[in-house]
Scaffold this active site. Structure first.
Site, mmCIF file in Angstrom:
data_model
loop_
_atom_site.group_PDB
_atom_site.id
_atom_site.type_symbol
_atom_site.label_atom_id
_atom_site.label_comp_id
_atom_site.label_asym_id
_atom_site.label_seq_id
_atom_site.Cartn_x
_atom_site.Cartn_y
_atom_site.Cartn_z
ATOM 1 N N ALA A 99 0.861 -1.188 0.000
ATOM 2 C CA ALA A 99 0.000 0.000 0.000
ATOM 3 C C ALA A 99 0.895 1.234 0.000
ATOM 4 O O ALA A 99 2.059 1.161 0.396
ATOM 5 C CB ALA A 99 -0.855 -0.007 1.265
ATOM 6 N N GLY A 138 0.459 -5.175 0.338
ATOM 7 C CA GLY A 138 -0.625 -5.189 -0.642
ATOM 8 C C GLY A 138 -0.182 -5.726 -2.000
ATOM 9 O O GLY A 138 -0.997 -6.279 -2.748
ATOM 10 N N GLU A 141 -0.362 -9.347 -1.678
ATOM 11 C CA GLU A 141 -1.794 -9.681 -1.558
ATOM 12 C C GLU A 141 -2.465 -9.633 -2.926
ATOM 13 O O GLU A 141 -3.329 -10.449 -3.242
ATOM 14 C CB GLU A 141 -2.466 -8.718 -0.566
ATOM 15 C CG GLU A 141 -1.999 -8.972 0.871
ATOM 16 C CD GLU A 141 -2.510 -7.928 1.850
ATOM 17 O OE1 GLU A 141 -2.111 -6.757 1.724
ATOM 18 O OE2 GLU A 141 -3.307 -8.288 2.723
ATOM 19 N N GLU A 161 3.639 -5.966 7.120
ATOM 20 C CA GLU A 161 2.772 -4.995 7.807
ATOM 21 C C GLU A 161 3.003 -4.943 9.309
ATOM 22 O O GLU A 161 2.820 -3.904 9.937
ATOM 23 C CB GLU A 161 1.299 -5.318 7.529
ATOM 24 C CG GLU A 161 0.811 -4.931 6.152
ATOM 25 C CD GLU A 161 1.079 -5.968 5.079
ATOM 26 O OE1 GLU A 161 1.903 -6.891 5.313
ATOM 27 O OE2 GLU A 161 0.481 -5.885 3.998
#
Ligand code: CAA
Length: 733
Positions: A99, A138, A141, A161
């Site tokens: 992210a 992310g 992911e 994270e």
């Protein structure tokens, strides 16, 4: 802003639309807007019927709103184009590395991560991620939401994270257990470690590992030849290795790792939808928490600290050969830093025997290391390192060096004589650095014709292990010397901070009032080293103050204090030196710490401290009956750590640190301050609050008005009175 003409900042444009219009209209407008920015963030091409998406968002292709919108829009376009499959690739250095952390704390921007992941997982055409560089957070992911993953052999994947105080909130806690099993998934997410291509393949996280040059073509072949395959359809078995999971749970003391394990448990028990809902709820609890704020603060702090306003990295000297003066513990460690990063280094000693001893000492340290014992450092690699190392006893051997680091004992006259010799033999472009931890760089630079080339490079012991490098700019240090020292920190993979030239620089300067307050606490009837250390450990410090003193050696501080005339009762200021009396008495009793088996603690087993009645007896002579007899752990934390933070404000006032976050980096990387509290400045400002910090210090100072370090620093007081945020500190100078 005019619709259809996106602002330079497409994200702000999207936000500005939100308050108006129906949901459907907003979505339409969103796509119109995002298309122009997102289409440059994600390039779309149709190749032989397969849609190939290139994410182009330097430096790390982070999944900001424009990239997310581009991914969703490109998926829609691929379906509209009746593509037979879809491949997503990262442009430049990496597949998306997560992210966009700069979006954290801002209002959420559409499309959400969940929407992106659903678009890729639910697609009716096969989708594949072609992974190179570092697919993290992310980014990984997204790869797990694709039906297939092809990975370049030197790439890495991971869900880091936890280091930001959060959990993988885009389905990672649910999809990773489905791919690699609950045990491995929990371990990977709780440690936040990066996984190599070889391991990822063995675990089942990816389907194929190929050469980087073939990556995109191989991913295209996979989607052409394979059916749709959704990760969410896989069922997760429970944990298999109860012992390992129990150990992992015991390690998970902070909020984020605890929540991650709960999410993996939810993946075992629930279907995907319920698991995702559970993950989202835990994610919301973590994001914005004090721990997450602290860790995210450090993420940016550790990147900001290497930047020095007004100094360009291009000014750095190209260092091809280095020298180290002094082959003691520090010199050897510094030489190891250089060879570990492929840089030839010559160690200069006073005699051929001492020089040879330094080289064999380095070799012995490598052979004793766990890397060597476990085979991560092979005999061949060790030989290659040792081949980069040479020794000499004649300073002329350093004449071709581009950087020399002096690492002899702390004596100004000796250092000046060494620098005068270096000035004589080295090239004018050679940067001359001192590893001093206390002496003035300006004083040392006075021995050199061109003081601009003298800089401090304060390594921490053991230099080859500790992450922190505190570079020091003297009044006459030039930009090339600063740039070279900063660039060398990066090359040595150190966390590098620039400090000003005053006693103790940033770290040791702040250690002084912190230590004095720990010593002052011993005056209270119930307080011994055990109570102080227990309180500091409970707070999260890696070591208690007294344990640290025993490790460093109680004779060292005593010697420094003696050289400054501070141990002489006749010449010192009794009010200021009051707390150090007890430390001086300890040193005079020969209790130098771990190295002699006794200090503030006894060490019957090496390195394991135990209470010693003799210390209690020694301290008893320094108790002050006028003080409250019952100090609590909370008092210890308030007094020791607020004295520390207060000194940080003085360091800022005096220009010794470039920014408050640099102070936090120094204390978390070099002094064991807990990362989840962000450093002393972040803790004081964000967790305690500046107004409360000021009020507590005022109360402490009122009780002991003779103690100067307890008086709130002017900068702190002004900021607290104005209700200012730490980031506004410069306005108050
Ligand atoms: N968001 C925003 N900026 C980022 C970023 C991110 N995720 N990752 C790196 N950057 C920025 C850095 O701040 C730095 O900016 P400056 O040049 O302005 O200082 C620049 O990218 C380069 O970063 P590094 O100096 O760290 O470069 P590197 O080559 O040494 O390392 C890296 C590259 C391994 C990707 C490293 O930057 C890194 O580990 N990044 C963080 C990865 C991460 O934590 N991802 C998870 C994000 S959270 C998430 O994804 C939540 C979720 O579930 C959706």
């Amino acid at each position: 802003m005019v619709l259809g003409q996106p602002s330079m900042d497409g994200n702000l444009g999207v936000l500005a639309l939100h308050p108006r219009g129906s949901g459907k209209e907003q979505l339409e407008l969103l796509w119109q807007l995002s298309r122009s920015s997102s289409m440059s963030a994600v390039r779309y091409a149709l190749r032989n019927g397969v849609a190939v998406l290139h994410v182009t968002s330097p430096p790390v292709n982070a999944l900001g709103a424009a990239v997310r919108a581009g991914l969703v829009a490109s998926m829609e376009r691929a379906l509209a184009d009746s593509a037979t499959g879809l491949v997503v690739v990262g442009d430049g250095l990496t597949f998306p590395a997560g992210a966009d952390i700069t979006e954290f704390g801002k209002p959420p921007m559409e499309p959400s991560f969940g929407e992106v992941m659903r678009a890729f997982e639910d697609a009716d055409i096969p989708t594949a991620a072609a992974i190179h560089g570092t697919a993290l957070g992310g980014g990984f992911e997204l790869a797990m939401s694709c039906h297939y993953r092809v990975m370049s052999s030197c790439a890495r994947v991971g869900l880091p994270e936890v280091h930001l105080g959060i959990l993988p909130g885009a389905g990672g806690t649910q999809r990773l257990p489905r791919l690699v099993g609950a045990d491995a998934a929990a371990e990977i997410m709780v440690t936040g470690r990066q996984v190599s291509a070889e391991e990822a393949l063995a675990l089942g996280a990816v389907d194929a590992v190929v050469a980087k040059a073939d990556l995109e073509a191989e991913a295209v072949k996979v989607v052409e030849a394979s059916p749709v395959r959704r990760t969410k359809a896989v069922l997760v078995d429970g944990f298999k290795d109860a012992d390992s999971i129990a150990k992992l749970k015991a390690r998970a003391t902070l909020d984020a790792p605890k929540s991650i394990i709960q999410c993996v448990e939810a993946a075992v028990c629930n279907d995907m939808q319920d698991g995702l809902a559970f993950e989202e709820a835990r994610f919301r609890e973590l994001q914005g928490s004090t721990q997450a704020n602290a860790l995210q603060h450090l993420f940016f702090a550790e990147r900001a600290c290497s930047k020095v306003p007004g100094v360009s990295p291009e000014d750095a000297v190209d260092v091809r050969a280095a020298g180290v003066v002094g082959g003691g513990t520090m010199g050897r460690g510094i030489a190891m830093c250089f060879v570990d990063n492929g840089l030839p280094v010559t160690i200069l000693e006073t005699s051929a025997d001492a020089a040879a001893a330094a080289i064999s000492g380095v070799e012995e340290t490598y052979r004793r290391s766990s890397a060597f014992k476990r085979g991560r450092l092979t005999e061949e690699a060790l030989t290659a390192k040792l081949n980069l190392l040479s020794s000499a006893s004649d300073v002329d051997a350093l004449k071709d060096c581009d950087l020399v680091v002096e690492a002899v004992f702390e004596d100004m006259a000796v250092k000046r004589s060494i620098f005068a010799d270096l000035d004589r033999v080295t090239k004018p472009s050679c940067v001359l650095a001192s590893n001093t931890s206390t002496l003035s760089i300006d004083g040392i630079a006075g021995a050199v014709a061109d003081p601009a080339r003298v800089v401090g490079m304060h390594f921490f012991s053991p230099a080859n292990v500790m992450r922190l490098l505190e570079n020091v700019r003297g009044a006459r240090t030039g930009p090339a010397a600063v740039a070279t020292a900063m660039a060398m920190g990066k090359r040595l993979r150190k966390t590098t901070v620039l400090a000003g030239d005053d006693f103790g620089f940033i770290g040791n300067r702040m250690l002084e009032p912190y230590g004095r307050e720990c010593l002052a606490l011993l005056r209270h009837a119930n307080c011994g080293p055990e109570l102080v250390d227990a309180a500091l450990l409970e707070y999260g410090m890696a070591m208690g103050f007294f344990q640290m003193s025993d490790l460093a050696g109680n004779d060292i501080g005593y010697a420094v204090r003696t050289s400054l005339g501070l141990t002489d009762a006749a010449s010192r200021d009794p009010a200021v030196e009051y707390s150090a009396d007890v430390a001086d008495a300890l040193a005079r009793a020969g209790r130098f710490g771990q190295k002699v088996g006794r200090g503030w603690y006894a060490y019957e087993t090496p390195r394991v401290p135990s209470s010693d009645p003799a210390v209690a007896e020694l301290i008893a002579g320094f108790k002050d009956a006028s003080l409250a007899p019952d100090v609590t752990r909370g008092d210890v934390v308030d007094r020791a750590l607020l004295a520390l933070a207060n000194e940080g404000f003085r360091v800022l006032e005096e220009g010794l640190a470039l920014r408050p976050s640099d102070i936090d980096v120094v204390w978390t990387s070099g002094y064991g301050f807990p990362r989840h509290r962000g450093g002393p400045m972040q803790w004081a400002a964000d967790d305690v609050g500046l107004a409360e910090v000021k009020a507590t210090l005022e109360a402490l100072h009122a009780a002991r008005p003779d103690v100067p370090y307890l008086k709130p620093a002017k900068l702190l007081a002004d900021m607290a009175d104005a209700g200012a945020k730490l980031g506004d500190w410069e306005k108050f100078l």
